[in-house]
Scaffold this active site. Structure first.
Site, short mmCIF file in Angstrom:
data_model
loop_
_atom_site.label_atom_id
_atom_site.label_comp_id
_atom_site.label_asym_id
_atom_site.label_seq_id
_atom_site.Cartn_x
_atom_site.Cartn_y
_atom_site.Cartn_z
N GLU A 1 4.36 -6.29 1.85
CA GLU A 1 3.89 -6.73 0.28
C GLU A 1 4.10 -5.79 -0.40
O GLU A 1 2.59 -5.17 -1.14
CB GLU A 1 2.59 -7.19 0.55
N GLY B 1 0.53 -1.13 0.19
CA GLY B 1 0.25 -0.25 0.47
C GLY B 1 0.89 1.21 0.04
O GLY B 1 0.10 2.49 -0.30
N ARG C 1 -5.29 2.14 -16.18
CA ARG C 1 -5.48 3.33 -14.75
C ARG C 1 -6.30 4.62 -15.25
O ARG C 1 -6.80 4.58 -14.48
CB ARG C 1 -4.41 3.10 -14.00
N CYS D 1 -12.58 1.64 -28.95
CA CYS D 1 -13.84 1.88 -29.35
C CYS D 1 -14.25 2.10 -28.30
O CYS D 1 -15.63 1.48 -27.82
CB CYS D 1 -14.30 1.12 -30.13
N TYR E 1 -9.17 4.49 -13.45
CA TYR E 1 -9.24 5.02 -11.96
C TYR E 1 -9.50 6.44 -11.94
O TYR E 1 -9.16 7.50 -10.95
CB TYR E 1 -8.52 5.55 -10.38
#
Ligand code: LLP
Length: 403
Positions: free
Chosen positions: A259, A225, A298, A328, A302
């Site tokens: 991680e 994160g 992305r 398209c 988002y």
């Protein structure tokens, strides 16, 4: 400095380019931040799962955080030792659980009662004891994009504290389960430290209360994160991150596992695309390029911002344009209202921060072959994935039915 023009000429576009030296710098910064404590950096393979990228981290000593058996296989294939592999994810098939147990990975990260039961039953069938951790959802708002926020009760990940306690007790009393770790991951692209620290406090308290019932965990897995700078975000330094976590672990002898995915690879990756042509209507300027949402999703998914460098053109000068691909869909864009100098056919654009969740989220939509991938190490470039051909795209389809 990477010579993007030369790489575009040599490998054509659209193209992903990864700076392996920059990845190493990131890995070492994080590893150093946790020195003085037993720790492991388990690279989140989903961020960029090219075998050469994984192998690069394997060589540096990293473990792997995987969310499918495919990722576990990639980790093993790339040379990550089984005892450094973690298998997470909210839904695992029986065959995936079985293979993970047979591969003797470090632990399976369990996210529900139902999963705990399946892992126990499959361990009994295989005749082994399953090492597990439980993913706790500490109900903390990580202050990131809702699609990549995972630590609140209204999303599907992990279990609440009380359920976790119950599950640990159950695991302790099972002859087929060995609870070795605890895990939390509150979201991705985190730029504030406080939510992570708060989550760590909650989870560390749970570890202490489990000790009172003789459940002694070994691994404190803080998830990934760590945010990166796409534009001008304030980021968390690895040192502050490590200090915040370690300060919650006083008197606890735990190996810290983190991680990271994006932190290790995002800013080491570039997406190269060439201009096809410009198009201007009464309202808008469009720069139409040969890369699209199927290559880099992305921005479409988002509304994510990626810095775009127009090679050989002045930065920040020109007029606003939407940078769009040939797919398209109106949602097919790499940038909206982005100020760019006038561009012409074959001009090269370099989309930055594309090393994480770039290629891996790609698709073949509109029968577009996925881009090639190139690694650059100490000034030398190497093709690490070939461009997909039309034949590759249809290879798995059965011959069409005769009418
Ligand atoms: N560990 C777990 C349990 C995760 O779910 C994730 C990411 C990571 C580690 C790695 O997170 P990172 O360090 O990369 O933030 N596609 C989105 C990101 C999705 C992240 C999913 N989980 C994006 O492009 O922003």
């Amino acid at each position: 400095m990477i010579d993007f023009t030369a790489l575009a000429q040599k490998y054509d576009t659209p193209l992903y380019v990864y700076d392996f030296d920059a990845m190493q710098v990131q890995y070492e910064a994080l590893k150093t931040a946790f020195k003085g404590r037993k720790s492991m950096v388990a690279y989140a393979i989903k961020a960029n799962s090219n075998l050469s990228v994984i192998k690069h981290f394997a060589t540096l000593g990293a473990g792997a955080d995987c969310v499918s058996i495919g990722e576990v296989r990639r980790a093993l294939r790339a040379g990550i030792a089984s005892y450094k592999i973690i298998f997470s994810g909210v839904g695992k098939r029986d065959d995936e659980i079985r293979e993970a147990l047979e591969s003797n990975i470090l632990y399976i990260n369990v996210e529900s009662d139902g999963e705990l039961e399946r892992v126990e039953q499959i361990a009994a069938i295989v005749g082994t004891v399953a090492r597990i951790s439980i993913r706790v959802n500490p109900n903390i708002d990580p202050k990131t994009h809702p699609y990549i926020s995972t630590g609140l009760h209204d999303n599907k990940f992990g279990v609440d504290i009380n359920s976790a306690k119950r599950m640990y007790l159950r695991a302790k009393n099972s002859e087929y389960l060995d609870p070795v770790g605890i895990h939390f991951h509150i979201g991705s692209q985190l730029t504030e430290l406080e939510p992570i620290r708060e989550a760590a406090v909650i989870v560390a308290d749970l570890v202490r209360s489990l000790q009172t019932v003789n459940i002694d965990l070994k691994f404190f897995d803080i998830g990934g994160g760590l945010g990166i700078r796409y534009r001008d975000e304030a980021t968390i330094s690895p040192y502050d991150y490590a200090q915040a976590i370690l300060s919650t672990l006083t008197a606890l002898e735990l190996t810290v596992i983190c991680e990271p995915g994006r932190f290790l690879t995002a800013n080491a990756g570039y997406f190269l695309t060439r201009v096809l042509y410009e198009k201007v209507n009464e309202q808008k300027r469009f720069v139409i390029v040969d890369g699209a949402m199927n290559d880099l999703l992305r921005p479409s998914l988002y509304g994510a911002y990626h810095y775009i460098e127009a090679v050989g053109k002045p930065d920040g000068e020109g007029t606003p344009a939407d940078v769009v691909g040939p797919v398209c869909e109106s949602g097919d864009f790499l940038a909206k209202d982005y100020v760019l100098a006038p561009l012409k056919h074959q001009d090269l654009l370099v989309v930055h921060s594309a090393g994480a969740y770039g290629f891996g989220m790609g698709s073949n939509y509109n029968t577009r072959g996925r881009s090639a991938e190139v690694a650059v190490t100490q000034g030398k470039d190497r093709l690490i994935r070939s461009r997909e051909s039309f034949e590759d795209l249809i290879a798995l389809e059965t011959p069409y039915l005769k009418s």
